[in-house]
Scaffold this active site. Structure first.
Site, PDB file in Angstrom:
ATOM      1  N   GLU A 108      33.008  49.900  28.807  1.00 53.42           N
ATOM      2  CA  GLU A 108      34.350  49.684  28.241  1.00 53.42           C
ATOM      3  C   GLU A 108      34.576  48.189  28.277  1.00 53.42           C
ATOM      4  OE1 GLU A 108      37.806  48.655  27.743  1.00 53.42           O
ATOM      5  OE2 GLU A 108      38.312  49.542  29.691  1.00 53.42           O
ATOM      6  N   CYS A 120      43.007  45.095  28.140  1.00 53.31           N
ATOM      7  CA  CYS A 120      41.977  45.125  27.101  1.00 53.31           C
ATOM      8  C   CYS A 120      42.485  45.701  25.788  1.00 53.31           C
ATOM      9  CB  CYS A 120      40.757  45.898  27.584  1.00 53.31           C
ATOM     10  SG  CYS A 120      41.105  47.586  28.092  1.00 53.31           S
TER      11      CYS A 120
END
Length: 478
Positions: free
Chosen positions: A255, A289
């Protein structure tokens, strides 16, 4: 308890190996971003500690994989209850070590408890299947089995959520875990580890180590004990982790970074959209993010959106950035954008207060060649540019190698369909910034990584399918 009292009680963090806390062979300073001062220490692991963690994870896996799914779920639910009962204290420690406002930190703890509960249910939903056989007396089955001991590598921006997003599905599947959280924010992961231990997790099932990130990841990934790696962090480091896992033929979930676009269509309410955008953009000082970073606004409402965004940004109080390096990186991006012709509409300059505070910053009329349009700022900076046709907006949104999250605002169902189909991202939200839950898959495409956390997809990364055929005696082919 006051924040000053919580700060005074901020704990030093030890290693956790084989069900016991260990002081390690060294210690690492933990710096409070609000002051820039040392607030505590976390232990550093030597190679011998890592060997102990590997041995513990192997023995813990043998116990935990054989534990019935119902019993695993009971432990996860009990840990969720424990986390919730300690949310205020844990949230205070997270606020001090990471810098986010205490309300955001407490909410992170509460959300982490939800993740544990969702994965407790997933433990009881890891169904196999029966394949119709071709002959009588034969049964064909697919049996999901835990993949083995897992290495979880997590960053500093969500000190308890990032670890739980990896640990919870791994434990639900029956895997053991070695987690290496960020040394900048050790208390959040330690609180999660303590909650799971207090909930009755068998010794060795969860182990926690700190130290030099590159050395630890290299050492542990190369061990035959580790069968799966899950990493959250930058694209550059993700490439290294992925290469190491691939070289060892180990499964990996990555990720990685993003640079999320927000397309604002001409039929959207510019003032409302701007207010929602500012609240989302500056959450955790932009160190998220999936944070919206590039606002691609139809030219007909550009001025109204920009003015409302600046007004909302000027009303916000945000926490500090994690360290001086991040602050300098953000400041450089802002300066370069202004030199390229962008207008500095709000913020842009660090104040005189101690710590790593950088104000909510808004750049308007940002040219496409500005570095901030290409590089994730990971800080409290919003870049606004204009478009004339939806095709142009999609081209701008999809022009980067990132593909984690993308957002759009429109009142048109036709435009919404075109946006959902046209945006290249693992997560696409229309008219919302918040529709991400423990039951929804979280993951990106392209340089933003591969694999999913959360949702029914999350636990699959910690399972492998075993095909089994049972032919009853006397029925086998000769």
């Amino acid at each position: 308890m006051t924040l000053a009292k919580i700060a005074a009680d901020y704990p030093d963090t030890q290693l956790f190996i084989g069900g016991c806390w260990h002081p390690g062979t060294g210690r690492i300073e933990v710096i409070g971003p609000a002051s820039g001062d040392v607030i505590g220490y976390c232990a550093a692991a030597a190679a011998s500690d890592l060997d102990d963690a590997l041995a513990a994870a192997q023995s813990g896996f043998c116990i935990w994989a054989a534990t019935p799914a119902h019993d695993r779920a009971v432990v996860l639910r009990r840990a969720a209850d424990i986390l919730e009962s300690r949310a205020q204290l844990i949230g205070g420690h997270i606020s001090i070590e990471q810098g986010k406002p205490i309300g955001e930190a407490v909410a992170e703890v509460q959300y982490s408890a939800e993740v544990l509960r969702w994965n407790a249910g997933e433990a009881e939903r890891t169904y196999g299947r029966v394949i119709p056989s071709r002959q009588s007396g034969e049964r064909l089955m697919v049996l999901p089995e835990p993949i083995g001991p897992v290495l979880a590598l997590t960053p500093w921006n969500f000190p308890i959520y990032q670890p739980v997003a990896k640990i919870a599905p791994a434990l639900a599947a029956g895997c053991s875990v070695i987690v290496k959280p960020a040394e900048e924010t050790p208390a959040g992961a330690a609180a999660l580890t303590k909650a799971l231990n207090d909930a009755g997790l068998p010794p060795g099932t969860l182990n926690m180590v700190f130290g030099n990130p590159d050395e630890i990841s290299s050492y542990l990934i190369s061990s035959p004990v580790i069968r799966k790696v899950s990493f959250t962090g930058s694209v550059a480091v993700g490439r290294t982790i992925g290469a190491r896992a691939g070289q060892a033929l180990k499964k990996a979930t990555l990720e990685l970074g993003g640079h999320a676009p927000v397309i604002v269509c001409p039929d959207a309410d510019p003032e409302l959209t701007a207010r929602l955008s500012a609240e989302h953009k500056f959450r955790n000082a932009g160190q998220v993010c999936v944070s919206a970073s590039r606002f691609i606004v139809h030219r007909s409402i550009l001025d109204r959106f920009s003015d409302a965004f600046v007004e909302a940004a000027n009303l916000l109080a945000i926490g500090p950035l994690i360290n001086a390096r991040r602050m300098a990186a953000v400041e450089n991006l802002v300066c370069e954008a202004v030199n390229c012709g962008a207008k500095l509409a709000a913020g842009g300059t660090k104040g005189t207060a101690p710590g790593y505070y950088f104000p909510p910053t808004v750049l308007s009329n940002v040219p496409p060649e500005a570095r901030i349009m290409q590089e994730e700022p990971f800080g409290p900076v919003a870049a606004i540019c204009a478009y004339d046709r939806l095709e142009e907006a999609l081209q701008i949104a999809n022009s980067l190698s990132f593909g984690l999250a993308a957002y759009a605002f429109t009142d048109s169902s036709d435009a919404a369909e075109r946006l959902i189909n046209g945006l290249d991202a693992g997560i696409v939200l229309i008219n919302s910034f918040g529709a991400v839950y423990p039951e929804s898959p979280f993951g990106g495409i392209k340089d933003s990584g591969f694999g999913s956390e959360n949702g029914a997809e999350g636990i699959q990364g910690y399972l492998h399918p075993k095909y089994a055929a049972l032919t009853h005696s006397g029925s086998s082919k000769q």
